[in-house]
Design an enzyme around this catalytic site. Structure first.
Site, PDB file in Angstrom:
ATOM      1  N   HIS A 428     -66.455   2.457  19.613  1.00 40.31           N
ATOM      2  CA  HIS A 428     -67.210   3.663  19.940  1.00 40.31           C
ATOM      3  C   HIS A 428     -66.350   4.666  20.709  1.00 40.31           C
ATOM      4  CE1 HIS A 428     -69.830   6.146  22.515  1.00 40.31           C
ATOM      5  NE2 HIS A 428     -70.567   6.210  21.417  1.00 40.31           N
ATOM      6  N   ARG A 586     -31.339   0.506   6.314  1.00 42.03           N
ATOM      7  CA  ARG A 586     -30.035  -0.077   6.650  1.00 42.03           C
ATOM      8  C   ARG A 586     -30.247  -1.529   7.067  1.00 42.03           C
ATOM      9  NH1 ARG A 586     -26.935   2.639  11.485  1.00 42.03           N
ATOM     10  NH2 ARG A 586     -28.399   1.379  12.686  1.00 42.03           N
ATOM     11  N   SER A 710     -21.676   9.411  11.239  1.00 46.43           N
ATOM     12  CA  SER A 710     -20.680  10.226  11.948  1.00 46.43           C
ATOM     13  C   SER A 710     -20.292   9.642  13.303  1.00 46.43           C
ATOM     14  CB  SER A 710     -21.196  11.660  12.121  1.00 46.43           C
ATOM     15  OG  SER A 710     -22.437  11.671  12.795  1.00 46.43           O
ATOM     16  N   ASN A 711     -21.156   8.829  13.915  1.00 47.68           N
ATOM     17  CA  ASN A 711     -20.829   8.248  15.219  1.00 47.68           C
ATOM     18  C   ASN A 711     -19.648   7.291  15.105  1.00 47.68           C
ATOM     19  OD1 ASN A 711     -23.068   9.661  15.998  1.00 47.68           O
ATOM     20  ND2 ASN A 711     -24.264   7.892  16.631  1.00 47.68           N
ATOM     21  N   CYS A 759     -26.437  10.438   8.023  1.00 53.09           N
ATOM     22  CA  CYS A 759     -27.518   9.983   8.896  1.00 53.09           C
ATOM     23  C   CYS A 759     -27.047   9.868  10.334  1.00 53.09           C
ATOM     24  CB  CYS A 759     -28.080   8.643   8.408  1.00 53.09           C
ATOM     25  SG  CYS A 759     -26.869   7.309   8.389  1.00 53.09           S
TER      26      CYS A 759
END
Length: 814
Positions: A428, A586, A710-711, A759
C-alpha cells in the site's frame, strides 16, 4: 418481486463487460470482462456476481439516507484529521444502522444460493467494493473502499454488503473525492461477490505488467506471500518478488530476471473461532525461507498477465499496463486472477521529458530498504506508530511508520517522503507514494527504531532498487531533459553499465545499447563469493568463509548453482533493459588481489607483485587455477541467451595479449556451448594492450569487433601505473602517442569492415576526446550514464563540423 434474471440489482460476471462501470463499478466490470473474454484463453477467474450500483441507490432511497448523509457532511474539513474522522464515522453509522430492503435481501440470497449450488456446505465468498465513477477507478488510489474475505452464509453476506456500502465514506475515500473535486452524491458503489480461492492454504499476491519504479514496459512484476493476499496489498509482510521479461516470455522462453525471497513474516488465514473471519498467524521458519511460488507458477502467472494486458490494450486501442491480484488454491493447486485494473501511475508518465535526481554528495547511511520512485527529498522525521496518532503529522515532514493502510492516506499526501519497516514494491505505501509522486523506502525492517522525531534526513531513491536514508540534509540536483528535441548522432552512443538495479531506469536515456556491461560489479555486490570457493566448497578449509558461504547460499544444495543463478539474473536485467539492442558483456576482469578479496578467495589466488599486469582476463579462462570458475560464467551466459532468450547479449574478452590466447578462449567458450556465430553470438575483444593495435589485422580475423579500453591502453603505452597518485599528471588519454595508436586501430577496423567502439573513461571525462574519436570514424562511443547527454551534444557538434567541412570541400572542387 422481479426474478433474479430480470433484476437490475444483480448481474452475474458472465453478464458483465468492461463497458458496465456505471452499473457495477470498475472492479466488477473488469472481473466480468475477464470471466467472459479471457477464460477461453486459459485465464482462470473465480465465478461470482455483482450487487449493482442501482442496489446501493435503491437502499439509500428506501431508507431515506440521502438527506441524512448530506447533512452529516456539512462542515467537513478534510485537512483537519479529527474533523474528517468525525464526519466519516457519522456517515458510516447512518448507513450501518439502516436495514436493507427486504426485496434486495431476497435477491442477494437467491444469487448466493445459486452460486453455492452443488456445494455441501455454505460457500465461502469474498465481498469486494467497486466504485462506479469512471474518472475515479479503484486503482487510482489504493484501497479506498473495503473488502471482506471468508464471508460464509446469507446473513454474513448481507452484513458485509452493507459494510461495503458504508465504506464509500471511509475517511480516505471522502478526502480523496474532495481533493479531486468530485461530489459525493455522484459516486455510487457496487459490491462483488466472488467464490473464495483457498489461498489461506497456499499463497497470493499482486502482479504489475509494468515496472512500478521506472515505467519500463516490458516487465511483469509478481509479489507473493503465504496466505490470503491482503497482507501483500497492505504491506503487512515483505513478500517474495519475481521479475519476468515479456518479449521473450511470449516466444516460449523462461525469462525470470529476478527472484527475491522475502521474509514473509506472517500469513493471513481463515479464523473459524473468533468470528473475525480471518486472522494473521506467524509464518514458520521454513515458510519464511522458502519461495512461495515455483518457477512454472511464476511463468504461468506472467503469461496470464500478458494475456490480460494484451486484451485491454486491443480493446482500448493503446497499451494498457495492468495491476492484478492473484491467488493460489491450496486445495486444488490451481492459480486464479481475482482482480484486474489499469495501472494508473507509470503508464501516465511523460516519457518525452527525462527527470533525473543526482545527490551532490553522500553521507552516513542510517537505514536502507526498497526504493519506491527515483526522487530525493529532505525533511524532519515524524515517527507515527498507529493510525490513531496521525493527527500529530505536519505537512512537509517525513513519515516513518511500521506499515500503512488506506486509513493513512490523508497524511501520506502531506509527506515529503515515506519510510516503512515492512512491505515490498506492491504494498500500500508503495502504490500510494507513486500515485502522489512522493519518494518512499519500504521494508527497512527497523526504521521506526533508528529514526527519531525531528531528525533531519535525506531520503534517496535515486540510486537503484535500494533506497538510503542519509543523516542530515544533503544537497541534490534535479535535471530535466527534453528527449524529443535531442537529435540522434551518426556515431552510436552506448552506455557503460555495471549495476543491474539501475538498468531499467537508464534504458530511457538516449542510447544504442550497452557497450560495456561489467561482470565484476555483479560478482562483487550480488554474489560476493569466489567462484572456485563454491566449486570446491567441500574442501574449503577456512571456517569463517564456510560459515558465510552457507549463510549466503541458503537453499542451495549445489553451491555452484548459486553463482550461476545470481550472475545470470544480474546480466539478464541489463540485457532485458536494452533488448533488442546490443549488450556487450565483458567476461570477468578482476585482478588477483581483487579476486582474493571475495569470500574464500585467498585460497585460490596467487600473490603477485603487479596484479595489473598479471593473471587476469583471457589468461585465466582456460588455466587450471580458474577453469572451473570460468565454466560457471559460461553457464550463466548460456542461461541468459538460451533459457531466457536474450540473444542480444554479446561477449567481450578482456586483456587478450595474443592471437593465440584469443583462439584458446574461443575454444574454451565452445566447450560450454558458446560458439562464435551460433545463435547470433558475437565475440568482441577489448583493445587495451599495445599488441592489440600492432596485430589488429590478425585480431580482425578472429573477432567480430573491438572495444578500446583507453585506461589500460594509456598506462601500457605511456608506462604509467594508472593507480599511482604520484603519476596522475602523466596519465592522460589525450597524449599524442595514445591518440595515434587509437587512430591507427580505428583505421584498420574501418578498412577491414570490423566494428570498433570505445568503452574507456576518456570520452566520458573529456568531450574533446569524443570529438577526436568522431573525426577518426569510430563506430560507437560507450559512456558513463551521467555523461551521456553532455557528450552526445559534443558528438553531434563534431559531426556537424565534419559535414560542413565536406560540403565546403565539394564546393571548392566544383
Amino acid at each position: 418481486m422481479l426474478s433474479l434474471s430480470e433484476s437490475p440489482f444483480i448481474k452475474w460476471f458472465s453478464e458483465i463487460s468492461a463497458e458496465d462501470i456505471p452499473l457495477v463499478g470498475g472492479k466488477n466490470a473488469s472481473l466480468g470482462e475477464m470471466f467472459s473474454a479471457l477464460a477461453p484463453k486459459g485465464v482462470r477467474v473465480p465465478d461470482g456476481f455483482a450487487i449493482t450500483a442501482d442496489s446501493y441507490r435503491y437502499f439509500l432511497r428506501h431508507a431515506g439516507l440521502d438527506a441524512q448523509i448530506e447533512a452529516a457532511l456539512a462542515g467537513l474539513e478534510t485537512r483537519d484529521m479529527e474533523n474528517l474522522s468525525h464526519h466519516g464515522n457519522v456517515v458510516r453509522q447512518i448507513i450501518l444502522k439502516a436495514t436493507l430492503p427486504a426485496s434486495l435481501q431476497a435477491l442477494i440470497a437467491a444469487a448466493y444460493f445459486q452460486l453455492q449450488a452443488g456445494a455441501a456446505t455454505p460457500l465461502d465468498v469474498a465481498v469486494r467494493s467497486s466504485a462506479t465513477a469512471e474518472d475515479l477507478p479503484d486503482a487510482s488510489f489504493a484501497g479506498q473502499q473495503e473488502t471482506y474475505l471468508n464471508v460464509n452464509g446469507v446473513d454474513a453476506l448481507l452484513e458485509a454488503t452493507k459494510m461495503c456500502f458504508a465504506s464509500l465514506f471511509t475517511d480516505r475515500a471522502i478526502s480523496y473525492r474532495v481533493d479531486k473535486g468530485f461530489t459525493h452524491s455522484n459516486v455510487a458503489l457496487s459490491v462483488g461477490v466472488q467464490r473464495m480461492v483457498r489461498s489461506d492454504l497456499a499463497c497470493a499476491g499482486v502482479i504489475f505488467t509494468i515496472d512500478t519504479e521506472t515505467g519500463f514496459r516490458d516487465a511483469v512484476i509478481i509479489s507473493s506471500s503465504w496466505g490470503l493476499g491482503e497482507n501483500v496489498v497492505q504491506g503487512s509482510v515483505t513478500p517474495d518478488e519475481y521479475l519476468v521479461f515479456k518479449p521473450t516470455l511470449k516466444t516460449g522462453h523462461r525469462p525470470i530476471l529476478q527472484k527475491t525471497v522475502g521474509s514473509k513474516e506472517s500469513k493471513l488465514v481463515y479464523d473459524s473461532d473468533s468470528g473475525r473471519r480471518v486472522k494473521n498467524v506467524p509464518a514458520t521458519a521454513e515458510e519464511r525461507l522458502k519461495p512461495s511460488l515455483t518457477d512454472d507458477e511464476v511463468l504461468e502467472l506472467a503469461r496470464w498477465a500478458c494475456v490480460v494486458e494484451d486484451h485491454y490494450s486491443v480493446k482500448r486501442g493503446h497499451p494498457v499496463p495492468m495491476d492484478l491480484e492473484w491467488a493460489k488454491d491450496g486445495l486444488t493447486g490451481e492459480l486464479f486472477i481475482v482482480q484486474a485494473r489499469p495501472e494508473t501511475v507509470q503508464s501516465r508518465r511523460n516519457l518525452d521529458v527525462l527527470e533525473t535526481y543526482h545527490l551532490a554528495e553522500r553521507g552516513k547511511v542510517i537505514v536502507s530498504g526498497r526504493s519506491i520512485g527515483t526522487k530525493v527529498a529532505t525533511g524532519r522525521v515524524r515517527v507515527i506508530r498507529s493510525v490513531e496518532s496521525i493527527g500529530q503529522f505536519k505537512a512537509g515532514e517525513i513519515l516513518v511508520t511500521d506499515k500503512t493502510d488506506p486509513d493513512w492516506q490523508p497524511i501520506m499526501k502531506m509527506a515529503a517522503a515515506i519510510i516503512t519497516n515492512r512491505g515490498g514494491r506492491t504494498c500500500h505505501a508503495a502504490i500510494v507514494s507513486r500515485e502522489l509522486s512522493v519518494p518512499a523506502i519500504v521494508g527497512t525492517e527497523h526504521g521506526t527504531e533508528v529514526l527519531q522525531d525531528g531528525q533531519l534526513v535525506t531520503v534517496s531513491c535515486s540510486e537503484g532498487e535500494t533506497g538510503f536514508v542519509y543523516e542530515g540534509a544533503l544537497p541534490f540536483e534535479v535535471e530535466h531533459t527534453d528527449l524529443k528535441s535531442l537529435e540522434h548522432p551518426r556515431t552510436r552512443v552506448m552506455l557503460n553499465l555495471a549495476n543491474p538495479e539501475q538498468a531499467f531506469a537508464l534504458s530511457f536515456l538516449p542510447n544504442d545499447g550497452v557497450g560495456l556491461a561489467r561482470m565484476e560489479f555483479i560478482i562483487n555486490n550480488a554474489i560476493k563469493i569466489h567462484p572456485m570457493a563454491l566449486v570446491g566448497f567441500d574442501q574449503l578449509a577456512d571456517p569463517l568463509a564456510r560459515l558465510e558461504i552457507e549463510r549466503l547460499t541458503v537453499g542451495y544444495g549445489d553451491k555452484s548453482q548459486y553463482f550461476v543463478d545470481k550472475l545470470a539474473r544480474g546480466v539478464a536485467m541489463i540485457a532485458a533493459a536494452f533488448y533488442p539492442k546490443d549488450v556487450i558483456l565483458r567476461l570477468s576482469d578482476f585482478k588477483t588481489n581483487e579476486y582474493a578479496n571475495l569470500i574464500g578467495g585467498r585460497a585460490y589466488e596467487p600473490e603477485e607483485a603487479n596484479p595489473m599486469l598479471g593473471f587476469r582476463g583471457a589468461s585465466r579462462y582456460g588455466h587450471p587455477l580458474y577453469k572451473a570458475g570460468f565454466a560457471l560464467e559460461c553457464r550463466a551466459v548460456k542461461t541468459v541467451r538460451e533459457e531466457m532468450g536474450l540473444t542480444n547479449l554479446k561477449l567481450m574478452i578482456p586483456f587478450c595479449r595474443s592471437v593465440e590466447e584469443g583462439l584458446n578462449v574461443q575454444a574454451e567458450l565452445a566447450t560450454h556451448g558458446l560458439r562464435r556465430g551460433e545463435n547470433s553470438l558475437e565475440l568482441y575483444m577489448m583493445c587495451e594492450v599495445p599488441s592489440n593495435v600492432i596485430l589488429a589485422e590478425e585480431f580482425c580475423d578472429i573477432f567480430d569487433g573491438f572495444s578500446i579500453g583507453s585506461n589500460d591502453l594509456t598506462q601500457l603505452i605511456l608506462g604509467v601505473d594508472r593507480d599511482s597518485s604520484i603519476l596522475t599528471p602523466i596519465f592522460d588519454e589525450r597524449n599524442k602517442a595514445v591518440k595515434r595508436m587509437i587512430a591507427q586501430v580505428i583505421q584498420v577496423c574501418r578498412t577491414r569492415g570490423v566494428k570498433i567502439g570505445i568503452c574507456g573513461q576518456a570520452p566520458s571525462d573529456y568531450p574533446e576526446f569524443a570529438e577526436f574519436l568522431v573525426r577518426q570514424g569510430i563506430d560507437s562511443i560507450s559512456l558513463n550514464p551521467d555523461t551521456v547527454l553532455r557528450t552526445t551534444l559534443a558528438i553531434l557538434g563534431a559531426e556537424k563540423v565534419m559535414a560542413q567541412g565536406q560540403v565546403r570541400t565539394r564546393t571548392m572542387q566544383v
